[in-house]
Design a protein around this motif. Structure first.
Motif, PDB file in Angstrom:
ATOM      1  N   ILE A 132     -26.239 108.045  63.565  1.00 36.10           N
ATOM      2  CA  ILE A 132     -26.965 108.142  62.352  1.00 36.10           C
ATOM      3  C   ILE A 132     -26.291 108.780  61.066  1.00 36.10           C
TER       4      ILE A 132
ATOM      5  N   TRP B   2     -38.399 105.514  60.131  1.00 34.86           N
ATOM      6  CA  TRP B   2     -37.132 105.032  60.140  1.00 34.86           C
ATOM      7  C   TRP B   2     -36.310 104.982  58.413  1.00 34.86           C
TER       8      TRP B   2
ATOM      9  N   TRP C 267     -33.403 107.343  58.123  1.00 37.15           N
ATOM     10  CA  TRP C 267     -31.793 107.003  58.443  1.00 37.15           C
ATOM     11  C   TRP C 267     -31.760 105.652  57.840  1.00 37.15           C
ATOM     12  N   ASN C 268     -32.685 105.015  57.420  1.00 39.52           N
ATOM     13  CA  ASN C 268     -32.284 103.635  57.146  1.00 39.52           C
ATOM     14  C   ASN C 268     -33.123 103.082  55.812  1.00 39.52           C
TER      15      ASN C 268
ATOM     16  N   GLY D 290     -28.556 101.957  58.008  1.00 37.58           N
ATOM     17  CA  GLY D 290     -28.673 102.597  59.291  1.00 37.58           C
ATOM     18  C   GLY D 290     -28.241 104.207  59.220  1.00 37.58           C
TER      19      GLY D 290
END
Lengths: 413, 492
Positions: free
Chosen positions: B34, B354, B357-358, B363
């Motif tokens: 990550i 999410w 990190w996304n 990602g």
């Protein structure tokens, strides 16, 4: 009969993610190169391991729960896919083992809330197998063995093709001019013949004119699911040709795998636009020929739990129809396992697992049997002979009975 | 390191099924997948099935002087579980049970590898009247690492950081011995660390460099029948922060109190960073989103709390709309995971946030996260925001009030494409500049710092304190095998 289609992705039993605006629209059934730029959205966060936001947060991934290392869960497989497609990793025996010790049940995919992973990870898991086969690294030796027999002998059980209709009792009335065919499938033809007999008898009782073709070959699912797509297409082409020449317009299946192959894989993946209507037995009985056909006369007093076959449930979106049919049988008390519908725990037989990874397969089956027993059910019922055969084989202490839905229906009409 | 010899001995401890040096297995333990931090190297991954097996592994590691890194999910945004010096990664996830729940003293004894999903699921089924403080971390992340690293839980105003939720520990020391810390060291009750010398501090904040916690007792709290979560919104952080400061001092059953800026809100709503403005404040979009969670025992009490909260919000020209009402004003497709986070919208923690990190759809995510004085709340945001925008990054800011308002967490997250080396480099530069900028604010201390920040603290720290840390580390881990290269000692 209501399948909650607006809840699920088109044709699938994976829920739609409705709360994310920016979702990349991609195609299904493509190769690895196509998906390589979305796989690394994965953060290996472990959401894929448990039933997301469901009471109890149960574990859902047999491969991961058995293999334990990160690699065996979806997060691990996503990042290994990234490693492979970005050149950091190469194909190896271990890589093949990791990707093949998985039934492709899609329970993991259902949990991830990242839309591209939720909607398409199933595609790249399959694409990895296809790539492995192309590279000559796969499938597993057991898969190669049974594929050879499917190609030469039309079934994965190493049985003679000539014996395929041995299950057919003398009293069954077939109509060689019928436009409806019952596609029996290999497991019912050679192993769980009770399902084939029950289905045929049900159709006779309902005065449905149908054929059973002696030249029915394996649907190809064990070949396709292990990444051997080219061989699977040839098998499919033969089947389509046979059934179209026989004038078949509707196929009834009693096997979830066969159902999925004919309804989804043949036309959408293999581009075989056969034009035949494919119905699974419970949906035929509840809505065959545009009306409910079934009328139950006998009571069956039993408390049972229904196991959702992956190829019927998550892959094809059919959860409620078998349940509705069961509930119509007088005397049946249906209790649910905690892991049901889109969160159902896989029986562990599909995707080539049963042939090549016996311990994983056993582990999955016994976990499910234990779960069924914990509901207090006397019986575990499914609508797939492969699931049923798997449960029967692993039902070591026989504390719970195992039935197929067709067998119960036959007893009740 | 001769893997073959080591593996043979490890197999005697855990069985051959749970040890591997296959590259495909190692690969997933090299780093967190990550952050923008460099990869490390896992030589051997091992998954023990009991605390006794962990002990034997550490004894073996001492014998051969092999580094060991304890691991649950390995994702922590500071890359502190990355094996910097190779060695064994001890994946604790087979140790995932709740061993006991004491409903009277309200604690749960859990194993070292338990995840938030495991814990929440267990409590749902067996103790529905009790709740654990839970982070916004994904369901598959570890409870114990979160506590040991001062994680922020959704009962933070009530109980402080995750470290303050710890009642007791069972820990395998770096020296290859096992100890119990707290009341459990003299009896089978794990209700607290008092009245003994508080040895838990030898393992909290040390990032696995002094021992591996194999069991922990964590405080649980009653799930009171009345609860509301408010989401007041206003134009700027400068306008909203004073309200939060007041709310942090009034009680009113507030169990969680935090605010986020628009960037963080956008990631919560699962928008795509590439499709939103880098500097939405310039466009006049509201940049302050408060979260006020309150619970009460009786309806009267709850009504009074909510009324008082609403009055305070009004004082600062904000409406204390409940989160579920606010959600209604967002189109369904733009609600992201916001509706999943709080009970009043039918949600629950843990959540797969999410967007952390996304947000960039690449990602990659990392933050500069600090514990801080409340005096720095606004300035921290202003400084970090400037750096983010300079680097073309949407600033994502979060400030959570902790433990009755005694301190805060201030954190600026950035997202990037981890498949793009240029983006990774830009992210690293951006994070370093944020850090350099906010470290000039007196009172700011980074938590879970990546290695490049650790030396800064070592140099700033009171020398006797720093010396004490080094002595303790040497005593507990004489061979320096415990997560070497990480923790407050960093690179030697």
């Amino acid at each position: 009969m209501v399948e909650k289609q607006d809840m699920y992705l088109n044709g699938k039993g994976i829920t739609k993610i409705k709360t994310v605006a920016s979702q990349k629209q991609m195609e299904n059934y493509r190769d690895l190169d196509y998906y390589k730029d979305v796989v690394y959205q994965c953060g290996k966060c472990g959401t894929c391991r448990t039933a997301y936001h469901e009471h109890g947060w149960e574990r859902v991934c047999p491969s991961g729960e058995y293999g334990k290392f990160e690699a065996y869960y979806l997060g691990g497989k996503n990042l290994l896919t990234w490693g492979l497609t970005s050149g950091k990793l190469n194909w190896s025996e271990k890589m093949v083992e990791i990707f093949y010790s998985c039934s492709l049940c899609h329970a993991c995919i259902q949990q991830c809330q990242i839309p591209e992973i939720h909607n398409y990870a199933g595609e790249w898991l399959m694409a990895m197998r296809e790539e492995a086969v192309k590279q000559g690294k796969a499938p597993m030796p057991e898969h190669k063995q049974y594929t050879e027999h499917i190609i030469n002998g039309n079934n994965p059980y190493f049985e003679d093709h000539e014996d395929r209709l041995n299950w057919l009792p003398d009293g069954i009335k077939l109509d060689p001019k019928a436009e409806i065919a019952y596609f029996v499938g290999c497991t019912s033809s050679y192993r769980e013949q009770g399902i084939a007999r029950a289905t045929a008898e049900i159709l006779n009782v309902l005065n449905i004119k149908f054929q059973v073709l002696k030249d029915e070959h394996c649907c190809g699912s064990p070949v396709f699911m292990t990444g051997q797509t080219d061989d699977a297409i040839k098998i499919a082409e033969t089947n389509v040709d046979t059934f179209k020449k026989a004038g078949i317009k509707k196929i009834i299946t009693s096997c979830a795998g066969c159902y999925r192959m004919w309804k989804e894989v043949y036309p959408k993946k293999f581009k075989l636009d056969h034009g035949i209507e494919i119905v699974h037995l419970p949906e035929f009985l509840l809505n065959g020929n545009g009306r409910e056909l079934i009328n139950f006369k006998n009571e069956i007093n039993i408390k049972l739990s229904y196991h959702d076959p992956c190829h019927l449930g998550r892959h094809m979106g059919m959860y409620e129809t078998p349940r509705e049919l069961l509930k119509k049988i007088p005397g049946i008390e249906l209790v649910e396992m905690d892991r049901n519908r889109e969160n159902a725990w896989c029986c562990g037989s599909g995707g080539g697992v049963r042939s090549a990874f016996k311990e994983l397969s056993e582990f999955a089956a016994m976990e499910r049997l234990k779960e069924a027993k914990n509901t207090g059910a006397e019986a575990l019922v499914s609508s797939c002979p492969f699931c049923m055969n798997q449960f029967k084989s692993n039902n070591k202490d026989s504390e719970i009975k195992v039935f197929d839905l067709s067998e119960l229906v036959r007893k009740a009409i | 390191m001769n893997n073959g010899v080591i593996i043979a001995e490890l197999e005697k401890i855990v069985g051959d099924r749970y040890v591997s040096d296959d590259p495909e297995i190692q690969y997933l333990y090299h780093y967190d997948f990550i952050s923008a931090e460099p990869e490390g190297k896992c030589d051997i991954a091992i998954i023990p099935g009991s605390a006794e097996e962990v002990l034997e592994i550490v004894k073996l590691a001492n014998k051969y002087k092999i580094p060991v890194v304890p691991w649950v999910s390995g994702i922590n945004f500071g890359s502190i579980a990355t094996p910097r010096k190779g060695g064994l990664v001890i994946d604790l996830r087979r140790l995932n049970k709740v061993l006991e729940v004491n409903e009277d003293d309200m604690y749960a004894i859990v194993e070292g590898g338990i995840t938030w999903a495991d814990l929440k699921g267990y409590l749902d089924k067996h103790h529905p009247d009790l709740q654990a403080g839970i982070t916004w971390s994904p369901p598959g992340t570890g409870v114990i690492p979160s506590c040991l690293c001062y994680g922020m839980f959704n009962l933070g105003m009530l109980g402080g950081t995750g470290a303050e939720f710890i009642n007791g520990l069972e820990v395998v020391l770096g020296s290859g011995e096992m100890a119990r810390i707290g009341s459990c060291s003299v009896n089978d009750y794990w209700y607290g660390r008092q009245p003994f010398p508080d040895l838990a501090g030898l393992f909290i904040g040390w990032e696995g460099t002094t021992g591996i916690v194999t069991k922990m007792a964590i405080k649980l709290w009653p799930k009171l029948p009345y609860r509301q979560d408010f989401l007041p919104i206003t134009q700027t952080v400068e306008q909203g922060a004073p309200m939060m400061l007041k709310l942090s001092r009034v009680g009113l059953g507030i169990v969680d109190l935090l605010f986020i800026n628009l960037g963080w809100a956008q990631s919560l709503l699962c928008l795509d960073q590439n499709e939103v403005a880098i500097d939405p404040v310039k466009l006049g979009l509201p940049d302050f989103y408060g979260v006020i969670s309150t619970q009460a025992y009786s309806e009267k009490q709850h009504e009074a709390h909510c009324e008082a909260i609403a009055d305070i919000c009004k004082e600062y020209e904000m409406d204390a709309f409940p989160i579920d009402d606010q959600l209604e004003s967002f189109p369904e497709t733009m609600r992201g995971i916001l509706g999943q986070m709080t009970p009043s919208t039918g949600g629950q923690a843990p959540v797969q946030f999410w967007g952390c990190w996304n947000f960039s759809r690449g990602g990659g995510g990392e933050w500069v996260g600090c514990y801080n004085t409340k005096r720095n709340i606004v300035k921290y945001y202003q400084l970090s925001r400037e750096v983010c925008i300079k680097h073309g990054k949407v600033p994502q800011y979060y400030c959570r009030f902790m433990f009755g308002g005694h301190y805060v967490v201030t954190r600026t997250n950035i997202n990037f494409n981890k498949n793009n080396p240029d983006e990774i480099a830009n992210a690293r530069q951006c994070l370093k500049e944020i850090h350099d900028s906010v470290q000039n604010l007196e009172g700011t201390v980074m938590y879970k710092p990546p290695l490049w920040a650790v030396n800064y603290y070592n140099e700033k720290m009171h020398p006797v304190t720093h010396g004490l840390i080094k002595k303790i580390k040497s005593m507990l881990d004489p061979n320096n095998i415990m997560n070497p290269g990480q923790g407050i000692e960093g690179e030697k």
